[in-house]
Design a protein around this motif. Structure first.
Motif, mmCIF file in Angstrom:
data_model
loop_
_atom_site.group_PDB
_atom_site.id
_atom_site.type_symbol
_atom_site.label_atom_id
_atom_site.label_comp_id
_atom_site.label_asym_id
_atom_site.label_seq_id
_atom_site.Cartn_x
_atom_site.Cartn_y
_atom_site.Cartn_z
ATOM 1 N N ALA A 106 0.854 -1.192 0.000
ATOM 2 C CA ALA A 106 0.000 0.000 0.000
ATOM 3 C C ALA A 106 0.885 1.235 0.000
ATOM 4 C CB ALA A 106 -0.920 0.006 1.223
ATOM 5 N N ASP A 108 2.004 4.518 1.554
ATOM 6 C CA ASP A 108 2.029 5.029 2.924
ATOM 7 C C ASP A 108 2.092 6.549 2.898
ATOM 8 O OD1 ASP A 108 2.801 5.767 5.573
ATOM 9 O OD2 ASP A 108 3.611 3.751 5.881
ATOM 10 N N LYS A 112 4.366 9.045 0.731
ATOM 11 C CA LYS A 112 3.561 9.205 -0.491
ATOM 12 C C LYS A 112 4.055 10.346 -1.366
ATOM 13 C CE LYS A 112 -0.250 11.495 -0.319
ATOM 14 N NZ LYS A 112 -1.620 11.929 0.039
ATOM 15 N N THR A 133 -2.871 3.321 -7.919
ATOM 16 C CA THR A 133 -3.192 4.289 -6.874
ATOM 17 C C THR A 133 -2.951 5.686 -7.416
ATOM 18 O OG1 THR A 133 -2.410 2.680 -5.248
ATOM 19 C CG2 THR A 133 -2.782 4.929 -4.475
ATOM 20 N N GLU A 384 -11.575 2.299 -1.915
ATOM 21 C CA GLU A 384 -10.534 1.957 -0.948
ATOM 22 C C GLU A 384 -9.184 2.554 -1.336
ATOM 23 O OE1 GLU A 384 -12.540 -2.289 0.473
ATOM 24 O OE2 GLU A 384 -10.932 -2.276 -1.016
ATOM 25 N N LEU A 385 -8.866 2.567 -2.632
ATOM 26 C CA LEU A 385 -7.634 3.200 -3.080
ATOM 27 C C LEU A 385 -7.667 4.701 -2.810
ATOM 28 C CD1 LEU A 385 -6.928 1.339 -6.444
ATOM 29 C CD2 LEU A 385 -5.598 1.167 -4.331
ATOM 30 N N GLU A 388 -6.667 5.170 0.640
ATOM 31 C CA GLU A 388 -5.219 4.948 0.750
ATOM 32 C C GLU A 388 -4.450 6.201 0.366
ATOM 33 O OE1 GLU A 388 -2.046 2.296 -1.738
ATOM 34 O OE2 GLU A 388 -3.820 1.237 -1.008
ATOM 35 N N GLY A 391 -4.632 8.809 2.972
ATOM 36 C CA GLY A 391 -4.058 8.469 4.258
ATOM 37 C C GLY A 391 -5.105 8.179 5.320
ATOM 38 N N THR A 393 -7.588 5.677 7.443
ATOM 39 C CA THR A 393 -7.702 4.297 7.878
ATOM 40 C C THR A 393 -8.734 4.182 8.993
ATOM 41 O OG1 THR A 393 -5.937 4.549 9.527
ATOM 42 C CG2 THR A 393 -5.287 3.779 7.325
#
Length: 432
Positions: A106, A108, A112, A133, A384-385, A388, A391, A393
């Motif tokens: 993933a 981070d 990023k 992503t 969901e991407l 990500e 950032g 969660t």
């Protein structure tokens, strides 16, 4: 409920209250001057952090060796234990000592903003955009190296012994969950197998199960409140009923027993897991015949799939252009096909045909099931991407954690569904 959701909603609204660390590469150069040099000696060795290359046939190591032979540029594969890779990259980012590139699970937020934009490579190579992503402006942080899909395996020897038929592909009638459960119970009765099915205690697998009953999972309405449809309750009640210590061992979801080991023991009729098991079974199952078979649908054809891992190129290393050149080379159709063939990957590049040397039928079934899956799978994956990239969660894994409580009779199905929605709304609701 409204199912409208955009990446813009996540990125604009979703950052409120989120602890997102923006790391700007201290020496990030747009030109990548030293990396642009045609002299491999001046560029130096490109470190490529990843996990599990040896387990996947040494595909990246083989491609790195090929690249050095063709171009003179050396790419060093640094194979790091999966549990340590994220920490290693975080520490490297904080020390301003990132590698040239990495293959990650993933993106981070810690590093990023220290990555190069891979949009041009994604477009030119035909990499699956739905699994890349990227932000609302089309900046691509990572490219999928391969696809992973949920799927169903059976102990073919037990089915054959019981004389019970099963679908082998998507061309004919594919069983519903009711058909599948009935067939497996027949096999159990005829062979004395202890359990009908094991299923990994993972929300990734459970999402696939929910999709197959018509669930839309949890999505935000116009107020940012996450709700789901009635099919979710139907699916969860069905899942509860088959977790009865007869058809399914409760120990897998409630006591972290290993579904893989149970299936390989030969005492479980079926295993609901995924494509990553093919290589393991090919080597480590010798006492019975196994087969990959279509997942049931009730009534929806939808296996959960996603990017097994993704490649990123880091900025500020002085080797940016050389790393980009390697990634561009890796994703050309010829080279990517070789990588996918060597490593046994489900391809993440459009238009690729992989001639698998072993278990070709199993791989082809996974590719067919992914291609035929309902659009809801891609829609949720894109959501969901988006989280990500932003950032964002949740605390723990709401779907898995609350379902475990439900299976353990700590809460009812309605509270399970409501709590999952509340936790997602708390984490992501400001994205509405």
């Amino acid at each position: 409920m409204s199912s409208t959701f955009t990446r813009r909603q996540v990125l604009i609204g979703g950052l409120t209250g989120a602890a997102v660390i923006g790391l700007t590469a201290a020496c990030g150069s747009e030109s990548g001057a030293s990396g642009a040099s045609a002299d491999p000696a001046k560029v130096g060795t490109l470190q490529f952090f990843l996990s599990g290359d040896a387990n996947q046939g040494g595909g990246f190591a083989a491609m790195a060796a090929k690249y050095e032979k063709e171009t003179g540029f050396k790419v060093e594969i640094v194979d790091i234990a999966d549990d340590d890779l994220a920490t290693r990259l975080t520490n490297a980012a904080q020390a301003n000592d990132l590698p040239a590139l990495a293959r990650v699970g993933a993106v981070d937020p810690v590093w990023k903003n220290a990555t190069k934009d891979l949009a041009e490579i994604m477009t030119s190579a035909g990499v699956m955009a739905d699994l890349s992503t990227q932000d609302e402006d089309g900046r691509v942080f990572s490219l999928p190296t391969d696809v992973t899909g949920v799927g169903l395996f059976i102990n073919k020897s037990l089915f054959d012994k019981a004389g019970v038929e099963f679908p082998a592909d998507l061309d004919g009638d594919v069983w519903s969950w009711d058909d599948f459960v009935a067939a497996v119970k027949q096999v159990q009765e005829a062979t004395g197998a202890s359990y009908g099915m094991a299923m990994d205690a993972s929300s990734h697998r459970l999402k696939s199960f929910l999709y197959e009953f018509g669930s839309t999972l949890w999505q935000p309405d116009s107020s940012g409140t996450y709700t789901t449809n009635d099919a979710t309750k139907t699916a969860l009640e069905y899942f509860y009923d088959i977790n009865d210590d007869k058809f399914m061992p409760r120990s897998v979801w409630l006591s972290e027993a290993d579904g893989n080991a149970l299936f390989k023991s030969g005492d479980v009729v079926a295993y609901y897991s995924g494509s990553w098991q093919i290589a393991d079974f090919a080597v480590n199952i010798a006492d019975f015949k196994w087969a990959s078979v279509p997942t049931p649908r009730q009534p929806v054809q939808a296996v959960n799939f996603g990017n097994a891992a993704s490649i990123v190129v880091f900025d500020g290393t002085g080797q940016e252009q050389a790393a980009l050149d390697f990634v561009n080379w890796l994703y050309t159709k010829k080279n990517y096909t070789e990588l996918a063939t060597t490593s046994g990957f489900l391809p993440a590049v459009n238009g690729i045909t992989v001639e698998y040397a072993k278990n070709a039928d199993a791989f082809e079934l996974y590719n067919a099931e992914i291609a035929a899956s309902d659009p809801i799978v891609t829609k949720i994956k894109q959501m969901e991407l988006g989280f990500e990239v932003a950032g964002l969660t949740t605390e723990g894994d709401p779907l898995r954690d609350q379902v475990v409580r439900y299976l353990n009779d700590e809460i009812g199905v309605d509270e399970c569904i409501t709590t999952i929605g509340e936790q997602m709304t708390e984490a992501f609701g400001s994205a509405s």
